[in-house]
Design an enzyme around this catalytic site. Sequence first.
Site, short mmCIF file in Angstrom:
data_model
loop_
_atom_site.label_atom_id
_atom_site.label_comp_id
_atom_site.label_asym_id
_atom_site.label_seq_id
_atom_site.Cartn_x
_atom_site.Cartn_y
_atom_site.Cartn_z
N ASN A 77 -17.73 131.54 93.79
CA ASN A 77 -18.76 132.02 94.71
C ASN A 77 -18.13 132.70 95.91
O ASN A 77 -17.04 132.34 96.37
CB ASN A 77 -19.72 130.90 95.12
CG ASN A 77 -19.07 129.73 95.82
OD1 ASN A 77 -17.99 129.29 95.45
ND2 ASN A 77 -19.74 129.20 96.83
N GLU A 135 -19.42 133.99 99.65
CA GLU A 135 -20.51 133.99 100.61
C GLU A 135 -20.36 135.12 101.62
O GLU A 135 -19.29 135.72 101.76
CB GLU A 135 -20.56 132.64 101.35
CG GLU A 135 -20.92 131.50 100.45
CD GLU A 135 -20.98 130.17 101.17
OE1 GLU A 135 -21.41 129.20 100.54
OE2 GLU A 135 -20.61 130.08 102.37
N ASN A 136 -21.45 135.38 102.31
CA ASN A 136 -21.47 136.39 103.35
C ASN A 136 -22.47 135.92 104.40
O ASN A 136 -23.47 135.29 104.05
CB ASN A 136 -21.90 137.74 102.76
CG ASN A 136 -21.74 138.87 103.71
OD1 ASN A 136 -22.50 138.99 104.68
ND2 ASN A 136 -20.77 139.72 103.45
N CYS A 141 -22.84 134.14 93.29
CA CYS A 141 -22.46 132.87 92.69
C CYS A 141 -21.27 133.05 91.74
O CYS A 141 -21.00 134.14 91.24
CB CYS A 141 -23.62 132.29 91.90
SG CYS A 141 -25.09 131.95 92.88
N GLU A 162 -20.91 131.96 88.68
CA GLU A 162 -21.29 132.30 87.31
C GLU A 162 -21.45 133.80 87.13
O GLU A 162 -20.95 134.40 86.17
CB GLU A 162 -22.61 131.60 86.93
CG GLU A 162 -22.54 130.09 87.00
CD GLU A 162 -22.95 129.49 88.33
OE1 GLU A 162 -23.49 128.36 88.32
OE2 GLU A 162 -22.73 130.12 89.39
N CYS A 194 -28.64 133.00 88.29
CA CYS A 194 -27.56 132.87 87.30
C CYS A 194 -28.12 132.53 85.93
O CYS A 194 -27.64 133.03 84.91
CB CYS A 194 -26.54 131.83 87.75
SG CYS A 194 -25.55 132.39 89.16
#
Length: 157
Positions: free
Chosen positions: A61, A63-64, A72, A74, A115
């Site tokens: 994963n 993030e931002n 994610c 997946e 996902c």
Amino acid sequence: MELLDIKSTIKVVNMEELSETERVLVHHAIDSTAHSYAPYSHFKVGAAVYLENGEIITGCNQENVSYPAGICAERTAIYAAGAQYPTVPIVMIAIAARGTDGELQKVPISPCGICRQVMVETESRFHRPLHILLYGKEKIYIIEGIKELMPLSFTDF
């Protein structure tokens, strides 16, 4: 009125009950949690996909601060596999996570809705179910096809 009873079948196993290929894939997913960029949630997820040609592609994963801009594990793995090997089917995916304490989750986590939908599309694209491994330190879930998690999904497969 009719009542529709929908059930899912999920195998619960431990690491020793996995095949060698499954164990290797799970370890790749666990290792991928270390590459996660999760400065906001501190929840690190890793994924690994096994392709029909024997290649393993990993993802984690990312993030931002603008939450919708993150992705994610997946989807990172599935999309990377599609970019590198667009015509090679994905056979299997393993997913592992570390909680906010940094420890591997004791019980498996389940993919988010986006996902899951990407997995539906992946199955539809290659006309075959995914072998899904959800890792937890105490148990591992084996799911044969995303329809076990999304039984009413829209697909032509």
